[in-house]
Design a protein around this motif. Structure first.
Motif, PDB file in Angstrom:
ATOM      1  N   ALA A   1       0.806  -1.221   0.000  1.00 31.34           N
ATOM      2  CA  ALA A   1       0.000   0.000   0.000  1.00 31.34           C
ATOM      3  C   ALA A   1       0.837   1.269   0.000  1.00 31.34           C
ATOM      4  O   ALA A   1       0.593   2.187  -0.794  1.00 31.34           O
ATOM      5  N   SER A   2       1.853   1.352   0.863  1.00 30.66           N
ATOM      6  CA  SER A   2       2.636   2.585   0.930  1.00 30.66           C
ATOM      7  C   SER A   2       3.428   2.811  -0.345  1.00 30.66           C
ATOM      8  O   SER A   2       3.660   3.954  -0.752  1.00 30.66           O
ATOM      9  N   HIS A   3       3.821   1.730  -1.020  1.00 32.32           N
ATOM     10  CA  HIS A   3       4.555   1.870  -2.278  1.00 32.32           C
ATOM     11  C   HIS A   3       3.625   2.324  -3.398  1.00 32.32           C
ATOM     12  O   HIS A   3       4.031   3.100  -4.275  1.00 32.32           O
ATOM     13  N   LEU A   4       2.387   1.845  -3.389  1.00 29.64           N
ATOM     14  CA  LEU A   4       1.419   2.317  -4.386  1.00 29.64           C
ATOM     15  C   LEU A   4       1.197   3.821  -4.230  1.00 29.64           C
ATOM     16  O   LEU A   4       1.176   4.556  -5.222  1.00 29.64           O
ATOM     17  N   VAL A   5       1.040   4.269  -3.003  1.00 29.63           N
ATOM     18  CA  VAL A   5       0.836   5.698  -2.768  1.00 29.63           C
ATOM     19  C   VAL A   5       2.069   6.487  -3.182  1.00 29.63           C
ATOM     20  O   VAL A   5       1.967   7.558  -3.804  1.00 29.63           O
ATOM     21  N   ALA A   6       3.262   5.957  -2.868  1.00 33.95           N
ATOM     22  CA  ALA A   6       4.497   6.642  -3.255  1.00 33.95           C
ATOM     23  C   ALA A   6       4.612   6.754  -4.767  1.00 33.95           C
ATOM     24  O   ALA A   6       5.058   7.787  -5.298  1.00 33.95           O
ATOM     25  N   LEU A   7       4.196   5.709  -5.489  1.00 38.49           N
ATOM     26  CA  LEU A   7       4.242   5.745  -6.949  1.00 38.49           C
ATOM     27  C   LEU A   7       3.246   6.768  -7.488  1.00 38.49           C
ATOM     28  O   LEU A   7       3.562   7.521  -8.422  1.00 38.49           O
ATOM     29  N   ALA A   8       2.058   6.818  -6.908  1.00 38.20           N
ATOM     30  CA  ALA A   8       1.070   7.821  -7.326  1.00 38.20           C
ATOM     31  C   ALA A   8       1.606   9.229  -7.101  1.00 38.20           C
ATOM     32  O   ALA A   8       1.452  10.117  -7.955  1.00 38.20           O
ATOM     33  N   ASP A   9       2.264   9.443  -5.965  1.00 39.05           N
ATOM     34  CA  ASP A   9       2.856  10.749  -5.682  1.00 39.05           C
ATOM     35  C   ASP A   9       3.934  11.084  -6.704  1.00 39.05           C
ATOM     36  O   ASP A   9       4.024  12.221  -7.197  1.00 39.05           O
ATOM     37  N   GLN A  10       4.768  10.104  -7.008  1.00 38.61           N
ATOM     38  CA  GLN A  10       5.868  10.320  -7.947  1.00 38.61           C
ATOM     39  C   GLN A  10       5.351  10.668  -9.340  1.00 38.61           C
ATOM     40  O   GLN A  10       5.901  11.535 -10.033  1.00 38.61           O
ATOM     41  N   LEU A  11       4.278  10.009  -9.756  1.00 39.32           N
ATOM     42  CA  LEU A  11       3.696  10.256 -11.075  1.00 39.32           C
ATOM     43  C   LEU A  11       2.994  11.615 -11.144  1.00 39.32           C
ATOM     44  O   LEU A  11       2.812  12.157 -12.228  1.00 39.32           O
ATOM     45  N   GLY A  12       2.571  12.123 -10.005  1.00 40.20           N
ATOM     46  CA  GLY A  12       1.825  13.386  -9.989  1.00 40.20           C
ATOM     47  C   GLY A  12       0.417  13.239 -10.522  1.00 40.20           C
ATOM     48  O   GLY A  12      -0.121  14.174 -11.139  1.00 40.20           O
TER      49      GLY A  12
END
Length: 314
Positions: A259-270
């Motif tokens: 879950a935290s990695h999915l959120v981090a990826l969403a943040d990174q993608l903007g």
């Protein structure tokens, strides 16, 4: 009737070769263009025509620029980015934690369809590995997908077998896939592991072994009377019944985004919209994703872009 009847698509892009992502290809009409990496193409039906996707790079597909990168999940697997409507990113199955497969930083995107196979689960890989290591005091057999976690588990089990003075056997298909990984450009695998891969490939299989790593062929406990089956991924209904009866064991080895990695990826993608894929939304899970993603959470199946309609299964 099948899902592919009267399917109106310009092309099909395949992220990787696991059966839940490539199994439906046999139902597609022969004139539907398929795109995949050369290693993934080996899993296509015999004589099926295909077009190459780069393991890392860009190409035009039906007038759309498609960019690919390593997804950290399997041999030959890639994520996909489409230059449509501010950018659409599709992770396929993806993982940040593989010791063998890198995860490449993708371009920005407005919409992201992300691997949420684990739901709100967020246990680090180190915990999983430790939990499995505590079970290596008995003869174990590990049925695994041959191009996914099999490769990194092979390296880890070889290290553990040497450290504990245990005997080990590794399926020849898994060995072949490790050799295929070694033959790729070095940038397509994590650094500093080539020597370990070569040592493993030169290692003779023990007979009989204490630890057995094999390709998953729907193995049952009756087929392994001298070993206890330990599964590390998805369990079929039959295997869930075996687990409930104490006939097999299960401990996850992380190969998907937690879950935290999915959120981090969403943040990174903007991104402004995130569609969690490959998961069912119970009320608890939906509430968890709303807490993690806020207004970015989207469960719609259709997105309208400036250039065309894009349809995705959730």
């Amino acid at each position: 009737m099948t899902w592919a009847n009267n399917l109106d698509v310009d092309a099909v892009l395949i992220s990787h070769d696991h059966i839940d992502h490539i199994g439906g290809v046999a139902e597609l009409a022969e004139d539907v263009p398929l795109y995949c990496t050369p290693l993934v193409a080996k899993a296509l039906p015999p004589n099926r025509a295909w077009h190459p996707l780069p393991e890392r790079g860009s190409l035009a597909v039906e007038g759309i620029i498609v960019t690919t990168g390593q997804a950290g999940h399997s041999l030959g697997g890639v994520w996909l980015h489409l230059a449509v409507g501010g950018g659409i990113f599709y992770s396929g199955d993806a993982c940040f934690e593989s010791r063998l497969f890198p995860f490449d930083t993708p371009p920005p995107a407005r919409i992201a369809l992300l691997d949420a196979s684990y739901g709100s689960y967020d246990q680090p890989q180190a915990y999983c590995v430790q939990a499995i290591s505590e079970r290596l005091d008995q003869p174990l057999a590990f049925p695994v997908p041959e191009t996914g976690r099999a490769l990194e588990m092979a390296l880890w089990l070889a290290e553990e077998a040497d450290r504990r003075q245990l005997t080990l056997a590794i399926d020849p298909v898994i060995r072949d896939n490790l050799a295929a990984l070694l033959a790729l450009p070095a940038t397509l695998r994590r650094p500093v592991l080539d020597h370990s891969i070569r040592l493993l490939l030169a290692r003779q299989n023990a007979c009989p072994p204490t630890l057995q790593l094999m390709c998953d062929r729907n193995d049952t406990p009756a087929q392994w009377p001298n070993h206890h089956l330990l599964h590390t991924g998805y369990l079929t209904p039959d295997r869930r019944a075996q687990l409930a009866a104490g006939e097999i064991s299960w401990q996850r080895w992380n190969v998907h985004l937690r879950a935290s990695h999915l959120v981090a990826l969403a943040d990174q993608l903007g991104v402004t919209q995130v569609v969690p894929l490959f998961t069912r939304f119970s009320d608890n899970e939906l509430n968890a994703w709303q807490g993690l993603l806020g207004d970015r959470l989207c469960t719609a199946q259709r997105f309208s872009t400036h250039s065309r309609l894009v349809t995705f299964p959730v």
